[in-house]
Design a protein around this motif. Structure first.
Motif, PDB file in Angstrom:
ATOM      1  N   HIS A 101      14.155  30.619  68.382  1.00 34.66           N
ATOM      2  CA  HIS A 101      12.744  30.332  68.108  1.00 34.66           C
ATOM      3  C   HIS A 101      12.513  30.314  66.598  1.00 34.66           C
ATOM      4  N   GLN A 107       3.655  36.667  74.436  1.00 35.20           N
ATOM      5  CA  GLN A 107       3.926  36.393  75.847  1.00 35.20           C
ATOM      6  C   GLN A 107       5.240  35.629  76.003  1.00 35.20           C
ATOM      7  N   THR A 108       5.481  34.717  75.087  1.00 32.68           N
ATOM      8  CA  THR A 108       6.745  33.962  75.112  1.00 32.68           C
ATOM      9  C   THR A 108       7.927  34.906  74.946  1.00 32.68           C
ATOM     10  N   GLU A 154       8.415  37.074  78.159  1.00 37.88           N
ATOM     11  CA  GLU A 154       9.017  36.271  79.222  1.00 37.88           C
ATOM     12  C   GLU A 154      10.491  35.997  78.939  1.00 37.88           C
ATOM     13  N   TRP A 155      10.824  35.814  77.668  1.00 40.19           N
ATOM     14  CA  TRP A 155      12.217  35.540  77.284  1.00 40.19           C
ATOM     15  C   TRP A 155      13.132  36.701  77.626  1.00 40.19           C
TER      16      TRP A 155
END
Length: 260
Positions: free
Chosen positions: A66, A237-238, A241-242
């Motif tokens: 990311h 949130q990303t 979830e990752w």
């Protein structure tokens, strides 16, 4: 000098053609702003002390996947992390070493998800000079045993397994997190202590890990959640979830954590 109607119409059409992309771009910007999406983000994650080593690898892997996102971790006992959240500490996500602590933060976090599990072992001085064989040996008054404080997840788990076996242990000290327990044993300030399996594996050159049988053990669960009101809710949130993706799970399991 007056312009012809045809030239005026052409000029208007050209201006409209230029304006439409600009309006669309503005709309996109507003949509990104409303959703909290960002091209880059600096995330602060509060994490249980037992995640200190593995989250170093997590940081590298996540930032590589990311670009533009930077992770900063703050490690402490789960009870300390919860207190920080309640006091409004500037953070974006939290990962605790038990569901009980996370459940107490329902008003401050999004829906949590368990990302890993862990189990207890007995850490002894290198070579196990006191011949500790199991939980029952920790009741020996000649043995200097250190435990985490009762409000700390690993301290609560420790007392849970000891009480189940009707073993009475008088610790020489009660520590604020699992790493402090491990440190006492590493430094020779204690003969033994109860820690997570993954913590003992970070110090194999300084301590021995004595297995606690499954029927006497306790399994720790690690839930992760977004902190409400953070500056980077979508990005947080990303990240949360990752942590459940195959890439993240491999990192955690390679470090000795169990599947969620």
């Amino acid at each position: 000098m007056s312009r012809s109607p045809a030239r005026t119409a052409a000029t208007a059409l050209a201006a409209t053609a230029l304006l439409i992309p600009l309006l669309a771009a503005c709309g996109d910007d507003e949509e990104k702003k409303d959703s909290g999406a960002q091209d880059s983000a600096k995330l602060t994650v509060l994490a249980a002390a037992s995640l200190t080593d593995v989250f170093g690898t997590v940081k590298s892997a996540y930032e590589d996947a990311h670009p533009g996102t930077t992770l900063t971790f703050s490690f402490a006992g789960s009870q300390e992390l919860a207190a920080q959240v309640r006091q409004g500490a500037p953070a974006d996500a939290i990962v605790t070493a038990d569901t009980r602590t996370m459940d107490g933060l329902k008003a401050d976090t999004g829906t949590p998800s368990v990302i890993a599990r862990n189990r207890l072992v007995i850490a002894t001085r290198e070579g196990n000079p006191d011949k500790v064989d199991g939980l029952k040996d920790l009741a020996d008054p000649k043995l200097k045993v250190v435990l985490a404080a009762p409000e700390v997840p690993v301290g609560r788990y420790s007392r849970q397994v000891l009480d189940a076996q009707k073993i009475d242990v008088e610790p020489v000290s009660e520590e604020p997190n699992v790493r402090a327990v491990l440190s006492k044993v590493e430094l020779g300030e204690a003969d033994a202590g109860i820690v997570y399996k993954t913590d003992a594996e970070t110090a194999t050159d300084k301590v021995d890990a004595i297995t606690v049988p499954d029927d006497q053990n306790a399994i720790a669960q690690y839930p992760a959640a977004v902190i409400k009101g953070g500056k980077n809710v979508a990005a947080a949130q990303t990240f949360v979830e990752w942590l459940s993706t195959p890439a993240a799970q491999k990192i955690l399991q390679d470090a000795g954590f169990q599947k969620p």
